[in-house]
Design an enzyme around this catalytic site. Sequence first.
Site, mmCIF file in Angstrom:
data_model
loop_
_atom_site.group_PDB
_atom_site.id
_atom_site.type_symbol
_atom_site.label_atom_id
_atom_site.label_comp_id
_atom_site.label_asym_id
_atom_site.label_seq_id
_atom_site.Cartn_x
_atom_site.Cartn_y
_atom_site.Cartn_z
ATOM 1 N N ASP A 1 0.874 -1.163 0.000
ATOM 2 C CA ASP A 1 0.000 0.000 0.000
ATOM 3 C C ASP A 1 0.920 1.225 0.000
ATOM 4 O O ASP A 1 2.139 1.095 0.197
ATOM 5 C CB ASP A 1 -0.885 -0.032 1.252
ATOM 6 C CG ASP A 1 -1.728 1.212 1.404
ATOM 7 O OD1 ASP A 1 -2.368 1.613 0.419
ATOM 8 O OD2 ASP A 1 -1.730 1.791 2.505
ATOM 9 N N ASP B 1 -0.287 5.135 0.904
ATOM 10 C CA ASP B 1 -0.619 6.187 1.865
ATOM 11 C C ASP B 1 -0.681 5.645 3.290
ATOM 12 O O ASP B 1 -1.427 4.713 3.586
ATOM 13 C CB ASP B 1 -1.959 6.825 1.499
ATOM 14 C CG ASP B 1 -1.885 7.580 0.184
ATOM 15 O OD1 ASP B 1 -1.059 8.495 0.081
ATOM 16 O OD2 ASP B 1 -2.647 7.248 -0.745
#
Length: 235
Positions: A13, A15
């Site tokens: 991922d 953010d």
Amino acid sequence: MPCRPRIRYAIFDMDGLLLDTERCYYQAASAILGERGLTLSDEVNAARLGLKAEESTKLILESTGASLTPEEYRLELRKRQTELWRTVKPLPGAMTIVNRLKSVSIPISIATSSALPEFSIKRSACPDLFSLFEGCWVLGDDPRVSRGKPEPDIFQEAARRMGVKEEGAREVLVFEDSPNGVLAALRANMVPIWVIGSDPAFLGLVYERGGDVVHSLEDVRIEDWGIALPSKGLL
């Protein structure tokens, strides 16, 4: 603890996991709502993590009752976030874990709910980190990703692009910081590492799948999944 599978691929991922960008959203959204006498609660902020922009906006507006259209909210949010994004840095351990995986030829990818315009700004702020991925990423506005997290689509697409066959999903390690992202990884039958994981509803499932829960990327020991690291010169 169940036996951990041998890992041959890794998906990250972005953010709040690789980049310190979640604070940008929280600051910007809190300012927008605060000017209208409203508050972004920790519960709602946590629930929006990993969602596509449209879904996140809907959740925020419905939960707070803000008198803004989705378009107005996203426009104001984008203006406030853009300057913050230009200053983001990799989170502790991000460069190290990515470099370690690269050093032993583990294919890596990013799977982020951020759309291309936002992704491009964040990427330009951290060129050294993103250069390690060599253009291997899947974004939230990719036409092949019809459903956002917590559905598994984005991780499955990232895996497909790395050459992972459907039966090889258990060879994919997914690094996530949000419950929605962890659930997406579990639904993809991949092995999650949950950074700062705390939701008891998922902790058992993470361990059951051979994953782990850590406080920081600095705490990850990739050798625990059968990845042999060089004896000297660890990055």
